[in-house]
Design a protein around this motif. Sequence first.
Motif, PDB file in Angstrom:
ATOM      1  N   GLN A 132      -3.952  -6.279  -3.479  1.00 36.58           N
ATOM      2  CA  GLN A 132      -4.378  -5.255  -4.429  1.00 36.58           C
ATOM      3  C   GLN A 132      -5.759  -5.574  -4.994  1.00 36.58           C
ATOM      4  O   GLN A 132      -6.579  -4.671  -5.198  1.00 36.58           O
ATOM      5  CB  GLN A 132      -3.346  -5.132  -5.548  1.00 36.58           C
ATOM      6  CG  GLN A 132      -2.030  -4.519  -5.097  1.00 36.58           C
ATOM      7  CD  GLN A 132      -0.939  -4.617  -6.153  1.00 36.58           C
ATOM      8  OE1 GLN A 132      -0.976  -5.478  -7.039  1.00 36.58           O
ATOM      9  NE2 GLN A 132       0.060  -3.744  -6.065  1.00 36.58           N
TER      10      GLN A 132
ATOM     11  N   ASP B 157      -8.355  -4.541  -2.591  1.00 37.36           N
ATOM     12  CA  ASP B 157      -8.578  -3.103  -2.721  1.00 37.36           C
ATOM     13  C   ASP B 157      -9.455  -2.799  -3.935  1.00 37.36           C
ATOM     14  O   ASP B 157     -10.380  -1.983  -3.876  1.00 37.36           O
ATOM     15  CB  ASP B 157      -7.223  -2.403  -2.845  1.00 37.36           C
ATOM     16  CG  ASP B 157      -7.351  -0.889  -2.924  1.00 37.36           C
ATOM     17  OD1 ASP B 157      -8.295  -0.335  -2.344  1.00 37.36           O
ATOM     18  OD2 ASP B 157      -6.493  -0.259  -3.566  1.00 37.36           O
TER      19      ASP B 157
ATOM     20  N   SER C 137     -10.943   1.861 -10.406  1.00 40.99           N
ATOM     21  CA  SER C 137     -10.124   2.546  -9.404  1.00 40.99           C
ATOM     22  C   SER C 137      -9.323   3.645 -10.097  1.00 40.99           C
ATOM     23  O   SER C 137      -8.193   3.420 -10.535  1.00 40.99           O
ATOM     24  CB  SER C 137      -9.182   1.543  -8.719  1.00 40.99           C
ATOM     25  OG  SER C 137      -8.479   2.137  -7.666  1.00 40.99           O
TER      26      SER C 137
ATOM     27  N   ASP D 234      -9.413  -3.362   3.324  1.00 38.42           N
ATOM     28  CA  ASP D 234      -9.835  -4.158   2.173  1.00 38.42           C
ATOM     29  C   ASP D 234      -8.695  -4.999   1.616  1.00 38.42           C
ATOM     30  O   ASP D 234      -8.879  -6.167   1.245  1.00 38.42           O
ATOM     31  CB  ASP D 234     -10.435  -3.267   1.083  1.00 38.42           C
ATOM     32  CG  ASP D 234      -9.541  -2.074   0.724  1.00 38.42           C
ATOM     33  OD1 ASP D 234      -8.425  -1.985   1.251  1.00 38.42           O
ATOM     34  OD2 ASP D 234      -9.975  -1.237  -0.092  1.00 38.42           O
ATOM     35  N   ALA D 235      -7.487  -4.419   1.579  1.00 33.59           N
ATOM     36  CA  ALA D 235      -6.338  -5.169   1.070  1.00 33.59           C
ATOM     37  C   ALA D 235      -5.991  -6.338   1.983  1.00 33.59           C
ATOM     38  O   ALA D 235      -5.623  -7.424   1.515  1.00 33.59           O
ATOM     39  CB  ALA D 235      -5.133  -4.240   0.930  1.00 33.59           C
TER      40      ALA D 235
ATOM     41  N   SER E  56     -13.148  -1.053  -4.215  1.00 30.55           N
ATOM     42  CA  SER E  56     -13.335   0.119  -5.083  1.00 30.55           C
ATOM     43  C   SER E  56     -14.511  -0.103  -6.027  1.00 30.55           C
ATOM     44  O   SER E  56     -15.319   0.809  -6.265  1.00 30.55           O
ATOM     45  CB  SER E  56     -12.061   0.391  -5.887  1.00 30.55           C
ATOM     46  OG  SER E  56     -10.991   0.785  -5.051  1.00 30.55           O
TER      47      SER E  56
ATOM     48  N   ASP F  73       0.820  -1.207   0.000  1.00 33.86           N
ATOM     49  CA  ASP F  73       0.000   0.000   0.000  1.00 33.86           C
ATOM     50  C   ASP F  73       0.859   1.265   0.000  1.00 33.86           C
ATOM     51  O   ASP F  73       0.614   2.196  -0.771  1.00 33.86           O
ATOM     52  CB  ASP F  73      -0.929  -0.015   1.208  1.00 33.86           C
ATOM     53  CG  ASP F  73      -1.835   1.203   1.256  1.00 33.86           C
ATOM     54  OD1 ASP F  73      -2.644   1.375   0.332  1.00 33.86           O
ATOM     55  OD2 ASP F  73      -1.733   1.999   2.212  1.00 33.86           O
TER      56      ASP F  73
ATOM     57  N   ASP G 278     -12.322   0.706   3.936  1.00 32.41           N
ATOM     58  CA  ASP G 278     -11.350   1.323   3.031  1.00 32.41           C
ATOM     59  C   ASP G 278      -9.922   0.998   3.437  1.00 32.41           C
ATOM     60  O   ASP G 278      -9.032   0.877   2.594  1.00 32.41           O
ATOM     61  CB  ASP G 278     -11.523   2.850   3.020  1.00 32.41           C
ATOM     62  CG  ASP G 278     -12.899   3.268   2.545  1.00 32.41           C
ATOM     63  OD1 ASP G 278     -13.342   2.758   1.511  1.00 32.41           O
ATOM     64  OD2 ASP G 278     -13.528   4.102   3.219  1.00 32.41           O
TER      65      ASP G 278
END
Length: 266
Positions: A210, A213, A166, A243-244, A217, A146, A240
């Motif tokens: 990723q 994420d 995204s 999420d990853a 998104s 990140d 937010d």
Amino acid sequence: MRAPADPSRWADLAPRAASAAVMIAVGTAAVVAGGVWFQMVTVFVTAVMIWELWTMIEPQGPTRGMLLAALVASVLSGQLELQESWSLALFLIAPLAGAITLRRERLTFLAFALAVQVAGWGLVTFRLDYGFFWLLWLIGVVVVTDVAGYFAGRLIGGPKFWPRVSPKKTWSGTVAGWAGAAGVGLIFDGLAVVGPQIVPLSILLSIASQWGDIAESALKRRMGVKDSSALIPGHGGLFDRFDALLGASLFMLLVTAALGVPGVRP
């Protein structure tokens, strides 16, 4: 002549850094303590994410979302110590209850709520089975992915990874995340001498984070919201921010089930 740097690119850096420092302090303490302390933090974060998921879909019904989050916390608290595969079926209780109650996006809620709960259970299981060292590796890969992606994307820029889903994510940030994850793998190989397989595994874990994420998104764009909530300054909501980690946890659940991660023990 090169255009001057846009200062707005870094406008969110200060609140992001301050919020991240608090989350890192709390998260590190929970990971180090393990046991019931890590479990309680995981239950809290998971329940809040279910509430955020509800409010994204049904913003006019926060009370029902809180009741559903309490149900998630209750079920998850009782399941964390269980290792039997059949017990995972109990994670369907809250997603099904929410899906039946919602007026729209029922399958969306069902899929995401189930994934969030299983991922939370996976983190606790990973801490229990592999210990502090390897949970630190998992979280380290996610955090470095990140951070490297954030700074590379802002400094280098370039083509967007998937602008329709995204808009801020770039290929430079994506690849920088993979490189950072490989570096984390090399560091942990030096600390534990687990072998070179930890490097490609770290990169795959980075990719999984990723995609976690990206999945969130896509959910936000589908719901027409910018953030899952406004709980964390500079970061939006817990969904937010984590999420990853959800994507990474689900990936490691699959890996450990299929391969047992040979050598991933200090």
